[in-house]
Design a protein around this motif. Sequence first.
Motif, short mmCIF file in Angstrom:
data_model
loop_
_atom_site.label_atom_id
_atom_site.label_comp_id
_atom_site.label_asym_id
_atom_site.label_seq_id
_atom_site.Cartn_x
_atom_site.Cartn_y
_atom_site.Cartn_z
N UNK A 73 0.82 -1.20 0.00
CA UNK A 73 0.00 0.00 0.00
C UNK A 73 0.87 1.26 0.00
N UNK A 74 2.14 1.13 0.41
CA UNK A 74 3.03 2.30 0.47
C UNK A 74 3.31 2.86 -0.92
N UNK A 75 3.41 1.99 -1.91
CA UNK A 75 3.65 2.47 -3.27
C UNK A 75 2.43 2.29 -4.18
N UNK A 76 1.32 1.80 -3.62
CA UNK A 76 0.10 1.64 -4.42
C UNK A 76 -0.39 2.95 -5.03
N UNK A 77 -0.30 4.11 -4.32
CA UNK A 77 -0.76 5.37 -4.95
C UNK A 77 -0.07 5.68 -6.27
N UNK A 78 1.15 5.22 -6.44
CA UNK A 78 1.87 5.46 -7.70
C UNK A 78 1.16 4.78 -8.87
N UNK A 79 0.57 3.61 -8.60
CA UNK A 79 -0.12 2.88 -9.66
C UNK A 79 -1.45 3.53 -10.02
N UNK A 80 -2.00 4.32 -9.09
CA UNK A 80 -3.21 5.08 -9.38
C UNK A 80 -2.93 6.31 -10.22
N UNK A 81 -1.72 6.85 -10.12
CA UNK A 81 -1.45 8.16 -10.69
C UNK A 81 -0.45 8.16 -11.84
N UNK A 82 0.51 7.23 -11.84
CA UNK A 82 1.60 7.27 -12.82
C UNK A 82 1.30 6.33 -14.00
N UNK A 83 1.41 6.86 -15.19
CA UNK A 83 1.31 6.07 -16.41
C UNK A 83 2.71 5.83 -16.95
N UNK A 84 3.13 4.59 -16.98
CA UNK A 84 4.46 4.25 -17.48
C UNK A 84 4.56 4.58 -18.96
N UNK A 85 5.68 5.16 -19.40
CA UNK A 85 5.83 5.48 -20.82
C UNK A 85 5.80 4.22 -21.69
N UNK A 86 5.26 4.36 -22.86
CA UNK A 86 5.18 3.33 -23.90
C UNK A 86 4.22 2.21 -23.51
N UNK A 87 4.56 1.44 -22.45
CA UNK A 87 3.76 0.25 -22.15
C UNK A 87 2.36 0.61 -21.70
N UNK A 88 2.20 1.66 -20.89
CA UNK A 88 0.86 2.09 -20.46
C UNK A 88 0.12 2.80 -21.60
N UNK A 89 0.87 3.43 -22.49
CA UNK A 89 0.24 4.05 -23.64
C UNK A 89 -0.36 3.01 -24.57
#
Length: 468
Positions: A73-89
Amino acid sequence: MFNRVDGKVQSWRQAFNSYRDIRLLYIFLLGCSSGFPWVLVGSSMSGWLSDSGLSRSAIGYFGSVTVVYAINFLWAPLLDRIKLPVICQRLGQRRGWIMLMQGLMLCATVGIAFTNPALSLLWTSLLALALTTFSATQDVAIDAYRIDIIGDDKERLPPASAMSVIGWWTGYSLPGYIAFHYADVIGWSNVYLVMAAIMGLMMVFTAIVREPQTQREALQKMAEEKYLHAFSHTGWWQRVVARISVTIIEPFAEFFRRNGWQLACMILVFVFFFKIGEAFLGRMSIQFYREVGFSNEQIAEYSKMVGWIMTIIFTLIGSAINIRYGIVRGLFIGGATMAASNLMFAWIAITGPSETLFLATILVDNFTSAFSSVAFVSFISWLSGRAFSASQYALLASLGSLGRTSLSSFSGQMVDSLGGNWALFFVITALMVIPGLLLLIAISTIFKRRERATSPDGHGSNVPSEPQ
């Protein structure tokens, strides 16, 4: 939804018709990906360590590498907010994170295959820790995917939870069966190379499923605007502070604000304690089977294959009961019967390696696990908001993992302190369920009181405020 579906008891036909939804297939496939890493660091690793001659305490302590599931849960907020370049696109925010973690897990699995725990336990442990870290991050994205793709369709929540559980056990049991069935023939190193190939199959599953469409970004933007209003004027640094606050603080602040501090804390403690007894049993089950006298092949056939089939059947039945009668009842039934199933293992410890008793115990254990798992996943999914589904579900799920991983690491030491008295050990694990059941009663009482207070006719609507 908390006690009944839309305040009414559904028919059995309506309950089973809830499964006619393609989204449930996607949830099943990703559930397989979620359960599979536990083969690598759980049962198969326990078998390898046991065959390598490690002690019960060492095997128990090795399981502490899974403690990362308790802190994801400490780094879970990053998955809510950050879109990884290329692969998430290309794949979308949820699938992009899942695919990346699976690729990293594949590499770690190949690395483990070329280690020898008997000679290099440190390297095996470090690779296992890396694998569990990638797996715990993958779980954040998969759980958020499930919540996002179901959205506000409350009637699909128990079926979605059931398919997630069935997928998890499929990903755990079938590869686990393969591992134990062939371990004596090809050796554990080659088993892990086979497991790496299966991880490649999981990546294919991720490519197949559809990315959910949500209002997550709009809701997060609204939350960010609320934080900006706290400043007298808006500049670049105020926007940075607002964005960081929404990413790190707001997911957890919203959970406590919506439920209130008293109920929120009770929920967190309940989640922590609910499955501790089951975790203590699970951590030492392979070692117990070995000491009692069961072979790797018997473990594969009964614990893995039969257990998997029965889990699917009982999970479908359990989810239908949860749909018809409510999540709380499912949790209470599952918790109470969980304690009873632990006593079946105590019976085996007293009587010895009876295949008939082993089969009966596996049946009872999977029956109780199905009830509790479906209701538990439904419960914490229902409590997770739509704007921060990854963060809030991870907070609840990680607390459950904290109880199951950190405390259960002492399971081997407990058996040793009891002088190897397995029967007494299983009786103690059965008693561990009592605190969770008492908390569940208290939580249910608070929800009912709030429902009556907010209902216009004073009788309650059976539906607490919807998470945002």
